[in-house]
Design a protein around this motif. Structure first.
Motif, PDB file in Angstrom:
ATOM      1  N   THR A  23       0.845  -1.201   0.000  1.00 54.13           N
ATOM      2  CA  THR A  23       0.000   0.000   0.000  1.00 54.13           C
ATOM      3  C   THR A  23       0.876   1.245   0.000  1.00 54.13           C
ATOM      4  O   THR A  23       2.050   1.195   0.380  1.00 54.13           O
ATOM      5  N   GLU A  28      -3.395   4.788   6.009  1.00 54.55           N
ATOM      6  CA  GLU A  28      -4.064   3.491   6.085  1.00 54.55           C
ATOM      7  C   GLU A  28      -5.486   3.712   6.583  1.00 54.55           C
ATOM      8  O   GLU A  28      -5.717   4.540   7.469  1.00 54.55           O
ATOM      9  N   LEU A 144     -12.721   7.762   0.906  1.00 53.58           N
ATOM     10  CA  LEU A 144     -11.305   7.539   1.212  1.00 53.58           C
ATOM     11  C   LEU A 144     -11.037   6.042   1.410  1.00 53.58           C
ATOM     12  O   LEU A 144     -10.054   5.493   0.889  1.00 53.58           O
ATOM     13  N   GLU A 147     -11.159   4.115  -1.921  1.00 54.05           N
ATOM     14  CA  GLU A 147      -9.954   4.320  -2.731  1.00 54.05           C
ATOM     15  C   GLU A 147      -8.762   3.573  -2.137  1.00 54.05           C
ATOM     16  O   GLU A 147      -7.952   2.994  -2.874  1.00 54.05           O
ATOM     17  N   PHE A 148      -8.659   3.553  -0.811  1.00 54.57           N
ATOM     18  CA  PHE A 148      -7.548   2.835  -0.179  1.00 54.57           C
ATOM     19  C   PHE A 148      -7.588   1.346  -0.529  1.00 54.57           C
ATOM     20  O   PHE A 148      -6.543   0.720  -0.763  1.00 54.57           O
ATOM     21  N   HIS A 159      -2.965   6.709  -7.645  1.00 46.59           N
ATOM     22  CA  HIS A 159      -3.692   6.203  -6.472  1.00 46.59           C
ATOM     23  C   HIS A 159      -3.287   6.967  -5.215  1.00 46.59           C
ATOM     24  O   HIS A 159      -4.143   7.386  -4.425  1.00 46.59           O
ATOM     25  N   THR A 160      -1.992   7.186  -5.040  1.00 44.53           N
ATOM     26  CA  THR A 160      -1.497   7.922  -3.869  1.00 44.53           C
ATOM     27  C   THR A 160      -1.989   9.359  -3.881  1.00 44.53           C
ATOM     28  O   THR A 160      -2.404   9.898  -2.843  1.00 44.53           O
ATOM     29  N   LEU A 163      -5.609   9.454  -2.865  1.00 46.55           N
ATOM     30  CA  LEU A 163      -5.747   9.311  -1.411  1.00 46.55           C
ATOM     31  C   LEU A 163      -5.408  10.605  -0.693  1.00 46.55           C
ATOM     32  O   LEU A 163      -6.087  10.999   0.257  1.00 46.55           O
ATOM     33  N   ARG A 164      -4.361  11.275  -1.148  1.00 46.61           N
ATOM     34  CA  ARG A 164      -3.962  12.535  -0.517  1.00 46.61           C
ATOM     35  C   ARG A 164      -5.079  13.573  -0.640  1.00 46.61           C
ATOM     36  O   ARG A 164      -5.391  14.286   0.325  1.00 46.61           O
ATOM     37  N   LEU A 167      -8.156  12.507   1.570  1.00 49.12           N
ATOM     38  CA  LEU A 167      -7.874  12.762   2.984  1.00 49.12           C
ATOM     39  C   LEU A 167      -7.935  14.256   3.272  1.00 49.12           C
ATOM     40  O   LEU A 167      -8.440  14.680   4.324  1.00 49.12           O
TER      41      LEU A 167
END
Length: 298
Positions: A23, A28, A144, A147-148, A159-160, A163-164, A167
């Motif tokens: 991941t 997380e 969130l 997507e995780f 993807h990262t 997530l950013r 969040l």
């Protein structure tokens, strides 16, 4: 998930963030059911000091959580935000359902981190969203989490980034939609932020306002004006409260002598430390330890 980094007679588990295999590093999302399956109730009840953020929200049941000696009752719709450096203990997770979001301080971009007060030790811990915004917060957390769990559906860097951004939406909503009614609090200026960070770094080295003023290039009066405007107290009291908080953590969660704690916090002797602690709390260090040992999460 977190990894135990250090444990000694101090009694506080220092936790460093460790991303699950495969991941993106830095964030997380897991359910409280998954948390229960990963560790024991005894480990969760042990005082922990993580170097990363915890966001907890419930969808069912109730949960007591202790953060720096304050008990917080969570019910469905409420949020708890534990920041890096704070000492917290989980209560009984049996029957509690919800979501836990963990993220490193450097995962968010700098502008979002500032706007969301992620580095502010005085920001609120228990957040009670207004009813009109509860659905938006729930959707933000759900998106969130989705997507995780969708690792591999997009290139890793995309993807990262997603997530950013997701969040960021959540923490910005939590910061601003849970603000108390009344006139808005003044935005912390650079003077306050630099002083706050310097105190966090050096409170065990010096408790003199003059030392911080000289190091930062301000006058002591300027520092006091900055802390009065944002935190409602003078610079000297701001420093002393931080020292007392750390002393309470060490006393409550470990077996070190007053002399050893005095040395760790930069006091010349146990006597000087005891006088300082009594002046700030109305208790001796030993009396506080005895009282705190009778306290545990519900």
């Amino acid at each position: 998930m977190a990894k135990k980094r250090h444990a000694d007679r101090v009694g506080i588990r220092e936790l460093a963030f460790t991303a699950p295999t495969g991941t993106p590093a830095g964030v997380e999302v897991l359910s409280l059911t998954e948390l229960r399956h990963r560790t024991t109730a005894a480990q969760l009840a042990t005082p922990q000091r993580p170097d990363f953020h915890h966001l907890v929200t419930l969808t069912g049941g109730t949960l007591w959580h202790t953060v720096d000696f304050a008990d917080h009752a969570l019910e469905p719709g409420s949020w708890l935000w534990v920041r890096p450096g704070q000492v917290h203990q989980w209560g009984d997770l049996t029957g509690a359902e919800g979501t836990l979001i963990l993220f490193r301080p450097d995962f968010l971009d700098a502008a979002t981190a500032d706007a969301a007060r992620t580095q502010d030790p005085h920001a609120p811990v228990l957040l009670l969203p207004l009813p009109d915004h509860a659905e938006a917060l729930s959707l933000a957390a759900e998106h969130l989490g989705s997507e995780f769990r969708a690792l591999g559906h997009l290139p890793l860097d995309v993807h990262t980034a997603a997530l950013r951004h997701l969040l960021a939406v959540l923490v910005l909503r939590l910061t601003h939609l849970t603000a108390p009614a009344g006139p808005p609090a003044p935005e912390p200026d650079s003077t306050y932020l630099r002083f706050r960070d310097a105190v966090e770094r050096d409170f065990a080295r010096t408790r003199r306002v003059e030392d911080y003023a000289q190091a930062l290039g301000y006058s002591p009066r300027t520092l006091s004006r900055a802390t009065l405007s944002v935190a409602g107290l003078g610079a000297k009291e701001f420093i002393d409260r931080r020292v007392i908080l750390e002393a309470k953590r060490l006393l409550a969660h470990g077996d070190q002598s007053a002399a050893r704690i005095a040395d760790r916090l930069g006091f010349p002797s146990a006597t000087h430390f005891s006088k300082f602690f009594h002046r700030g709390t109305g208790q001796t260090p030993i009396a506080f330890r005895d009282m705190a040992r009778g306290h545990s999460p519900r």
